[in-house]
Design an enzyme around this catalytic site. Sequence first.
Site, mmCIF file in Angstrom:
data_model
loop_
_atom_site.group_PDB
_atom_site.id
_atom_site.type_symbol
_atom_site.label_atom_id
_atom_site.label_comp_id
_atom_site.label_asym_id
_atom_site.label_seq_id
_atom_site.Cartn_x
_atom_site.Cartn_y
_atom_site.Cartn_z
ATOM 1 N N LYS A 1 1.210 -1.355 -0.413
ATOM 2 C CA LYS A 1 -0.092 -0.160 -0.087
ATOM 3 C C LYS A 1 1.123 1.373 -0.235
ATOM 4 O O LYS A 1 0.498 2.621 -0.482
ATOM 5 C CB LYS A 1 -0.854 -0.054 1.043
ATOM 6 C CG LYS A 1 -1.293 1.431 1.701
ATOM 7 C CD LYS A 1 -2.519 1.572 3.195
ATOM 8 C CE LYS A 1 -1.990 2.108 4.237
ATOM 9 N NZ LYS A 1 -1.216 2.759 4.498
ATOM 10 N N ASN A 2 2.001 1.284 1.071
ATOM 11 C CA ASN A 2 2.376 2.387 1.404
ATOM 12 C C ASN A 2 3.215 3.235 -0.095
ATOM 13 O O ASN A 2 4.024 3.744 0.318
ATOM 14 C CB ASN A 2 2.938 2.395 2.520
ATOM 15 C CG ASN A 2 2.626 2.532 3.658
ATOM 16 O OD1 ASN A 2 1.498 2.684 3.732
ATOM 17 N ND2 ASN A 2 2.837 2.303 4.289
ATOM 18 N N ARG B 1 -4.548 10.959 4.258
ATOM 19 C CA ARG B 1 -3.694 11.776 4.420
ATOM 20 C C ARG B 1 -2.849 11.578 3.339
ATOM 21 O O ARG B 1 -2.594 12.737 3.046
ATOM 22 C CB ARG B 1 -3.200 11.886 5.701
ATOM 23 C CG ARG B 1 -1.923 12.673 6.101
ATOM 24 C CD ARG B 1 -1.827 13.032 7.857
ATOM 25 N NE ARG B 1 -0.896 13.969 8.393
ATOM 26 C CZ ARG B 1 0.717 13.593 7.408
ATOM 27 N NH1 ARG B 1 1.142 12.448 6.896
ATOM 28 N NH2 ARG B 1 1.345 14.334 8.304
ATOM 29 N N CYS C 1 -5.923 13.148 12.892
ATOM 30 C CA CYS C 1 -6.708 11.562 12.393
ATOM 31 C C CYS C 1 -6.944 10.740 13.506
ATOM 32 O O CYS C 1 -6.434 11.716 14.137
ATOM 33 C CB CYS C 1 -6.425 11.103 11.184
ATOM 34 S SG CYS C 1 -5.289 10.275 11.118
ATOM 35 N N ARG D 1 -0.298 14.357 13.043
ATOM 36 C CA ARG D 1 0.304 13.917 11.779
ATOM 37 C C ARG D 1 0.220 15.138 11.385
ATOM 38 O O ARG D 1 0.344 15.364 9.813
ATOM 39 C CB ARG D 1 -0.934 12.767 11.200
ATOM 40 C CG ARG D 1 -0.291 11.130 11.669
ATOM 41 C CD ARG D 1 -0.837 10.416 10.900
ATOM 42 N NE ARG D 1 -0.630 9.940 9.946
ATOM 43 C CZ ARG D 1 -1.177 8.735 9.273
ATOM 44 N NH1 ARG D 1 -1.914 8.226 9.522
ATOM 45 N NH2 ARG D 1 0.530 8.517 8.613
ATOM 46 N N ASP E 1 3.795 0.180 12.414
ATOM 47 C CA ASP E 1 3.253 -0.202 11.691
ATOM 48 C C ASP E 1 2.939 -1.948 11.892
ATOM 49 O O ASP E 1 1.494 -2.407 11.547
ATOM 50 C CB ASP E 1 3.015 -0.591 9.623
ATOM 51 C CG ASP E 1 2.518 0.754 9.530
ATOM 52 O OD1 ASP E 1 2.216 1.773 10.530
ATOM 53 O OD2 ASP E 1 2.895 1.075 8.479
ATOM 54 N N ARG F 1 -9.005 -0.270 3.894
ATOM 55 C CA ARG F 1 -7.659 0.180 2.960
ATOM 56 C C ARG F 1 -6.761 0.178 3.173
ATOM 57 O O ARG F 1 -5.712 0.603 2.177
ATOM 58 C CB ARG F 1 -7.818 1.537 4.779
ATOM 59 C CG ARG F 1 -9.019 2.782 4.938
ATOM 60 C CD ARG F 1 -7.992 3.407 5.242
ATOM 61 N NE ARG F 1 -6.796 3.958 5.156
ATOM 62 C CZ ARG F 1 -6.026 4.582 5.953
ATOM 63 N NH1 ARG F 1 -5.804 4.412 7.118
ATOM 64 N NH2 ARG F 1 -4.744 4.524 5.808
HETATM 65 C C1 UD1 Z 1 4.054 6.647 6.432
HETATM 66 C C2 UD1 Z 1 3.248 4.778 6.476
HETATM 67 C C3 UD1 Z 1 2.635 4.638 7.966
HETATM 68 C C4 UD1 Z 1 4.174 4.135 8.526
HETATM 69 C C5 UD1 Z 1 4.570 5.485 8.528
HETATM 70 C C6 UD1 Z 1 5.677 5.840 9.867
HETATM 71 C C7 UD1 Z 1 2.217 5.780 4.170
HETATM 72 C C8 UD1 Z 1 1.045 6.329 3.373
HETATM 73 N N1 UD1 Z 1 2.056 5.916 5.121
HETATM 74 O O1 UD1 Z 1 3.246 7.228 6.866
HETATM 75 O O2 UD1 Z 1 2.298 3.786 7.323
HETATM 76 O O3 UD1 Z 1 3.652 4.305 10.323
HETATM 77 O O4 UD1 Z 1 5.099 5.871 7.669
HETATM 78 O O5 UD1 Z 1 5.910 4.643 8.907
HETATM 79 O O6 UD1 Z 1 2.837 5.678 3.799
HETATM 80 N N2 UD1 Z 1 5.986 14.507 11.304
HETATM 81 C C9 UD1 Z 1 5.330 15.646 11.594
HETATM 82 N N3 UD1 Z 1 6.224 16.866 10.746
HETATM 83 C C10 UD1 Z 1 5.995 16.197 9.886
HETATM 84 C C11 UD1 Z 1 5.632 14.577 8.998
HETATM 85 C C12 UD1 Z 1 5.706 13.517 9.920
HETATM 86 O O7 UD1 Z 1 5.377 15.928 12.236
HETATM 87 O O8 UD1 Z 1 6.082 16.516 8.361
HETATM 88 C C13 UD1 Z 1 5.695 13.223 12.319
HETATM 89 C C14 UD1 Z 1 3.579 12.523 11.745
HETATM 90 O O9 UD1 Z 1 2.535 13.454 12.562
HETATM 91 C C15 UD1 Z 1 4.279 11.483 13.065
HETATM 92 C C16 UD1 Z 1 6.408 10.927 12.326
HETATM 93 O O10 UD1 Z 1 6.181 12.148 12.310
HETATM 94 O O11 UD1 Z 1 4.259 11.834 14.555
HETATM 95 C C17 UD1 Z 1 6.271 9.946 11.663
HETATM 96 O O12 UD1 Z 1 5.417 10.392 10.459
HETATM 97 P P1 UD1 Z 1 5.844 9.716 8.818
HETATM 98 O O13 UD1 Z 1 7.317 9.196 8.743
HETATM 99 O O14 UD1 Z 1 6.125 11.391 7.764
HETATM 100 O O15 UD1 Z 1 4.960 9.080 8.567
HETATM 101 P P2 UD1 Z 1 3.624 8.909 7.476
HETATM 102 O O16 UD1 Z 1 4.598 9.422 5.924
HETATM 103 O O17 UD1 Z 1 2.685 9.910 7.412
#
Ligand code: UD1
Length: 427
Positions: A22-23, A93, A117, A122, A308, A400
């Site tokens: 998915k990711n 998202r 969410c 996030r 995950d 999802r």
């Molecule tokens: C992606 C994956 C999700 C997985 C996660 C961590 C997808 C669609 N989703 O989510 O399944 O659990 O990686 O491996 O690929 N954060 C901030 N500011 C930012 C970006 C992130 O504070 O600009 C925080 C987020 O709120 C979270 C943490 O950093 O607490 C990790 O986020 P991130 O690694 O960006 O995860 P996603 O890309 O949202």
Amino acid sequence: MDIIRVEGGHHLEGSVSVSGAKNSALKLMAATLLAPGATTLTNVPNISDVHVMGKVLKGIGATIDVLDEHTLRIDTSSVDSWEAPYELVAKMRASTAVMGPLLGRFGKAKIAMPGGCNLGARKIDMHILGLEALGVEFDTEHGYIYADARAGLTGTNVTLEFASVGATENLIMASVRATGTTVIDNAAREPEIVDLASMLNEMGAKISGAGTPVVTIEGVPELHPVEHRVVGDRIEAGTFLVAGALMAGPAGVEVIGFNPMHLNMVIRKFEAMGISFERTADGLKVSRVERIEPIDIQTLPFPGFPTDMQPQAMTVSALADGNSIITENIFENRFMFASELVRMGADIHIESHHAMIHGVSGFSGAQVSSPDLRGGAALVIAGLTAEGITEVSAVHHIARGYERFVEKLSSLGAHVEHASVPDPDLD
Ligand code: UD1
């Protein structure tokens, strides 16, 4: 109301094939925007998040032909809009992944601000800071982020405060078309990022270091469409391995269609819990664990233990012979699933981002609700081991990210089915 009904206590045996990740698929779909023309993606999972990303792309003018259930041909030649609307970003998202490619190709993007969410705040501040360093100007109005790079993107050095998956991906996708070289320091190293960089390089990009903390992107003037196969889903694989570890019959459960190297830390921790794995020609075979050892796990960016897989690991540890501790470092709200597992007899105490888990001898079937995608899958697996019937509601979360979850479990011998029950009368 749709539910998944599970009758516990039946052994699982046989082989199950995981779908594409998915990711990875979501980001590869977004990345097709960078190459005018028709890119074909194979091994795309047929899950609702992919359908949402399809809607985002169609909404901005792309055409998508479904060549077969797992093959999409996405033509982005006629994209004539740059917006990810609120109703889709609110649903998923990861829609924000179109920001980088839209900026890379058109120099502008309008993205609904993702609200909170159920996994916590996030935020996307790191995406924005990194893109600003490349020369993007941001404005926010009426709940939308307006990003403007029409003056051009210029390669630069960006150090991420945290190895964010989404920020790394958006920065890579914007900087492939920048003038000059971009270096992302403290980049996320997830296998899905390696998959994205591989496809972009096939398209003509010059990205090196994907899968390491330093990714270097030399900008190129254009990218061309390709055909690319989505990497296998390591998290889906890990989920079935947990099901096998808890419920396999004597012949074991084999999981195929993924790269076991992508689950190194998960396997290491599960082995410490007493679970044994065997490499097969196409994947991994897991045997049922006799006595589960307690464990100490903390979730971390790859190659650490993935958040995950945290609910699935908690399900196993809740049946351990002793006390385990799981620390969630990535998402603030990812323990909501624990209170549902407690309804099934688990003994879990949460304190901030630590879960203290006192192993119990078994779960008892109950009505529970999926709090999110991985938590929902973990509840179904808990139901496989439980005494009696478990009914899991809010199963749209599971759809999802898991293709035919119920059917795949049934093919292994689980007694699990989709069912419809009347909505509770609330008046
Ligand atoms: C992606 C994956 C999700 C997985 C996660 C961590 C997808 C669609 N989703 O989510 O399944 O659990 O990686 O491996 O690929 N954060 C901030 N500011 C930012 C970006 C992130 O504070 O600009 C925080 C987020 O709120 C979270 C943490 O950093 O607490 C990790 O986020 P991130 O690694 O960006 O995860 P996603 O890309 O949202």
